[in-house]
Design an enzyme around this catalytic site. Structure first.
Site, short mmCIF file in Angstrom:
data_model
loop_
_atom_site.label_atom_id
_atom_site.label_comp_id
_atom_site.label_asym_id
_atom_site.label_seq_id
_atom_site.Cartn_x
_atom_site.Cartn_y
_atom_site.Cartn_z
N CYS A 110 -1.62 25.02 70.53
CA CYS A 110 -2.32 23.49 70.46
C CYS A 110 -2.33 22.25 70.38
O CYS A 110 -0.42 22.02 70.60
CB CYS A 110 -2.59 23.81 68.87
SG CYS A 110 -4.33 22.85 67.82
N HIS A 152 -10.35 30.02 68.58
CA HIS A 152 -8.74 29.02 68.73
C HIS A 152 -9.67 27.62 68.24
O HIS A 152 -9.10 26.86 67.06
CB HIS A 152 -8.12 28.56 69.64
CG HIS A 152 -7.12 27.84 69.40
ND1 HIS A 152 -5.27 27.48 69.20
CD2 HIS A 152 -7.21 26.04 69.61
CE1 HIS A 152 -5.18 26.13 68.77
NE2 HIS A 152 -5.59 25.63 69.09
N GLU A 153 -10.89 27.72 68.99
CA GLU A 153 -11.62 26.08 68.65
C GLU A 153 -12.49 26.55 67.99
O GLU A 153 -13.20 25.49 67.20
CB GLU A 153 -12.70 26.13 70.01
CG GLU A 153 -11.16 25.90 71.27
CD GLU A 153 -10.57 24.34 71.30
OE1 GLU A 153 -10.76 23.97 70.15
OE2 GLU A 153 -9.03 24.98 71.72
N HIS A 156 -10.77 25.44 64.36
CA HIS A 156 -10.62 24.10 64.45
C HIS A 156 -11.89 23.70 63.80
O HIS A 156 -11.45 22.36 62.88
CB HIS A 156 -10.58 23.44 65.13
CG HIS A 156 -8.93 23.28 66.06
ND1 HIS A 156 -8.50 22.50 65.50
CD2 HIS A 156 -8.37 23.63 67.40
CE1 HIS A 156 -6.91 22.28 66.32
NE2 HIS A 156 -7.22 23.21 67.98
#
Ligand code: ZN
Length: 200
Positions: A110, A152-153, A156
């Protein structure tokens, strides 16, 4: 303009991001932020960047996995990860509406944890609904590496980082990842690093 990518420890990386309205997306400021995020992601370089990583608690992320990024990676590795080039696109207010039971495990990094990596299990495939930068509804079915990037995004945007999901004993710096483990099978890495010490 290249934006500063915030590192772990900044509160904004741990807060749920706010959804954007159609009116907000149409603003010149939002369109400018998208352009800057694209430039920042390309410069890093990375395959995804979420607005909280540059200090904006908004449900906005950009993704791009251009063919150049796969150049130093073997065909075998690309095939194992099911990694294929993905054109630039913008995710606004994304929602995961379906995901596979099947999972895939690989090393992940990341930009907000610069220099580190760990094994992370993610759903192998999923369906995501979102809006694009013109606030047109989109639906994508993704698998392999692209499915990992999406998860993953989207994490966030909910204040989550991969370290919340990682196999803790596989956490390492990128130097050692490249030196020892990058070309090993995940089973080999698990065997070497995850076995608990026999001694109490
Ligand atoms: Zn990240």
């Amino acid at each position: 303009m290249r934006l500063k990518i915030l590192q772990v420890g900044e509160a904004v990386l741990r807060q749920p991001a706010l959804p954007l309205t159609r009116e907000q997306v149409a603003l010149a400021e939002t369109q400018q932020l998208i352009a800057w995020m694209r430039e920042t992601m390309r410069d890093a370089p990375g395959v995804g960047l979420a607005a909280p990583q540059v200090g904006f608690p908004l449900q906005l992320a950009v993704i791009e996995d251009p063919p150049e990024h796969s150049k130093g990676i073997t065909q075998q590795e690309l095939a194992a990860r099911e990694r294929q080039p993905t054109p630039f696109h913008v995710l606004i207010n994304p929602r995961i509406v379906a995901r596979s039971e099947e999972q895939a495990e690989f090393f992940e990094g990341c930009l907000s944890l610069a220099g580190f990596s760990a094994l992370v299990k993610r759903s192998y495939s999923l369906t995501v609904e979102y809006w694009n930068e013109r606030f047109e509804p989109q639906r994508t079915e993704a698998r392999g590496w692209y499915a990992r990037i999406l998860q993953h995004e989207i994490d966030h945007l909910h204040g989550r980082l991969y370290i919340d999901r990682m196999e803790p004993r596989s956490f390492m710096n990128v130097e050692n990842l490249n030196k020892y483990w990058k070309d090993q099978r995940v089973e080999t890495v698990r065997e070497a690093l995850l076995k608990a010490s026999a001694a109490e």
